[in-house]
Design a protein around this motif. Structure first.
Motif, PDB file in Angstrom:
ATOM      1  N   UNK A  31      11.517 -30.255 -48.951  1.00 26.40           N
ATOM      2  CA  UNK A  31      10.188 -30.727 -48.564  1.00 26.40           C
ATOM      3  C   UNK A  31      10.262 -31.460 -47.232  1.00 26.40           C
ATOM      4  N   UNK A  32       9.328 -31.129 -46.377  1.00 28.39           N
ATOM      5  CA  UNK A  32       9.312 -31.718 -45.041  1.00 28.39           C
ATOM      6  C   UNK A  32       8.229 -32.769 -44.884  1.00 28.39           C
ATOM      7  N   UNK A  33       7.501 -33.074 -45.939  1.00 31.44           N
ATOM      8  CA  UNK A  33       6.506 -34.139 -45.876  1.00 31.44           C
ATOM      9  C   UNK A  33       6.167 -34.604 -47.284  1.00 31.44           C
ATOM     10  N   UNK A  34       5.565 -35.774 -47.354  1.00 26.20           N
ATOM     11  CA  UNK A  34       5.046 -36.327 -48.604  1.00 26.20           C
ATOM     12  C   UNK A  34       3.590 -36.667 -48.334  1.00 26.20           C
ATOM     13  N   UNK A  35       2.690 -36.046 -49.076  1.00 29.59           N
ATOM     14  CA  UNK A  35       1.264 -36.356 -48.915  1.00 29.59           C
ATOM     15  C   UNK A  35       0.789 -37.105 -50.156  1.00 29.59           C
ATOM     16  N   UNK A  36       0.180 -38.247 -49.928  1.00 30.90           N
ATOM     17  CA  UNK A  36      -0.376 -39.052 -51.007  1.00 30.90           C
ATOM     18  C   UNK A  36      -1.892 -38.928 -50.966  1.00 30.90           C
ATOM     19  N   UNK A  37      -2.462 -38.481 -52.054  1.00 39.14           N
ATOM     20  CA  UNK A  37      -3.888 -38.222 -52.153  1.00 39.14           C
ATOM     21  C   UNK A  37      -4.673 -39.535 -52.257  1.00 39.14           C
ATOM     22  N   UNK A  38      -5.974 -39.496 -52.000  1.00 46.70           N
ATOM     23  CA  UNK A  38      -6.794 -40.721 -52.096  1.00 46.70           C
ATOM     24  C   UNK A  38      -6.740 -41.381 -53.476  1.00 46.70           C
ATOM     25  N   UNK A  39      -6.465 -40.621 -54.513  1.00 52.33           N
ATOM     26  CA  UNK A  39      -6.351 -41.197 -55.844  1.00 52.33           C
ATOM     27  C   UNK A  39      -4.993 -41.817 -56.124  1.00 52.33           C
ATOM     28  N   UNK A  40      -4.069 -41.726 -55.177  1.00 49.85           N
ATOM     29  CA  UNK A  40      -2.744 -42.304 -55.351  1.00 49.85           C
ATOM     30  C   UNK A  40      -1.702 -41.316 -55.830  1.00 49.85           C
ATOM     31  N   UNK A  41      -2.082 -40.082 -56.086  1.00 50.01           N
ATOM     32  CA  UNK A  41      -1.146 -39.076 -56.569  1.00 50.01           C
ATOM     33  C   UNK A  41      -0.478 -38.377 -55.404  1.00 50.01           C
ATOM     34  N   UNK A  42       0.728 -37.893 -55.624  1.00 50.73           N
ATOM     35  CA  UNK A  42       1.448 -37.128 -54.615  1.00 50.73           C
ATOM     36  C   UNK A  42       1.159 -35.647 -54.843  1.00 50.73           C
ATOM     37  N   UNK A  43       0.976 -34.924 -53.753  1.00 49.99           N
ATOM     38  CA  UNK A  43       0.763 -33.488 -53.893  1.00 49.99           C
ATOM     39  C   UNK A  43       2.107 -32.782 -53.867  1.00 49.99           C
ATOM     40  N   UNK A  44       2.167 -31.652 -54.521  1.00 45.32           N
ATOM     41  CA  UNK A  44       3.402 -30.875 -54.552  1.00 45.32           C
ATOM     42  C   UNK A  44       4.203 -31.161 -55.803  1.00 45.32           C
ATOM     43  N   UNK A  45       5.485 -30.891 -55.722  1.00 43.50           N
ATOM     44  CA  UNK A  45       6.383 -31.065 -56.856  1.00 43.50           C
ATOM     45  C   UNK A  45       7.078 -32.412 -56.785  1.00 43.50           C
ATOM     46  N   UNK A  46       7.816 -32.729 -57.836  1.00 48.30           N
ATOM     47  CA  UNK A  46       8.630 -33.942 -57.799  1.00 48.30           C
ATOM     48  C   UNK A  46       9.571 -33.866 -56.609  1.00 48.30           C
ATOM     49  N   UNK A  47       9.926 -35.010 -56.081  1.00 49.03           N
ATOM     50  CA  UNK A  47      10.738 -35.075 -54.871  1.00 49.03           C
ATOM     51  C   UNK A  47      12.020 -35.843 -55.141  1.00 49.03           C
ATOM     52  N   UNK A  48      13.102 -35.364 -54.587  1.00 50.74           N
ATOM     53  CA  UNK A  48      14.367 -36.067 -54.654  1.00 50.74           C
ATOM     54  C   UNK A  48      14.963 -36.096 -53.255  1.00 50.74           C
TER      55      UNK A  48
END
Length: 160
Positions: A122-139
């Protein structure tokens, strides 16, 4: 009359210096590994803090916030290597590239010999307005000389 002198002889001084040199030679590599480990853990901790801050900003402003690796702190890179540093910015347009007025934070390179890389590419982490992360779990794994030292794991609820 016999007069006693106090102090060290040259032989005693050289013996003490030799013992100190041997002990320092044995402790040096262990100290270097400890410093390396601390730097790697500090980098993971800083990234976790930036994720938490970005999550709070996304919720407070009701706008998506993105974190991504960056070399020049103006544009996101397309590599999953976070070692060169990263940027945090408002991303309401979902362009995955920051505008200068949307920049929230930057974090410089973590130092020589320490690598941060995303295991899922993953080349980015996007956090939605509701506080959730989009995409899959990240390590994200922190390594020094190909030895894993620390790992950051984030779920879709943006909990690290």
């Amino acid at each position: 009359m016999y007069r006693r002198t106090s102090g060290f002889s040259l032989i005693e001084l050289m013996t003490v210096l030799a013992v100190i040199a041997i002990l320092a030679g044995m402790a040096g590599p262990a100290l270097a590994r400890t410093v390396e480990r601390l730097r790697a853990r500090a980098a993971v901790s800083q990234l976790a803090n930036d994720i938490a801050s970005a999550r709070m900003t996304a919720v407070a402003r009701n706008e998506a916030v993105t974190l991504c690796p960056s070399v020049d702190f103006r544009r996101c890179t397309d590599r999953p290597d976070w070692s060169s540093g990263w940027i945090v910015f408002l991303d309401g347009s979902r362009s995955r590239q920051p505008a200068p007025r949307d920049m929230l934070a930057t974090h410089e390179a973590i130092g020589h010999g320490i690598r941060l890389s995303a295991s899922t590419g993953r080349t980015y982490i996007r956090l939605q307005p509701g506080g959730w992360a989009s995409g899959t779990n990240l390590s994200i794994r922190s390594c020094a000389d190909d030895r894993g030292i620390a790992r950051l794991v984030m779920n879709n609820a943006a909990r690290v």
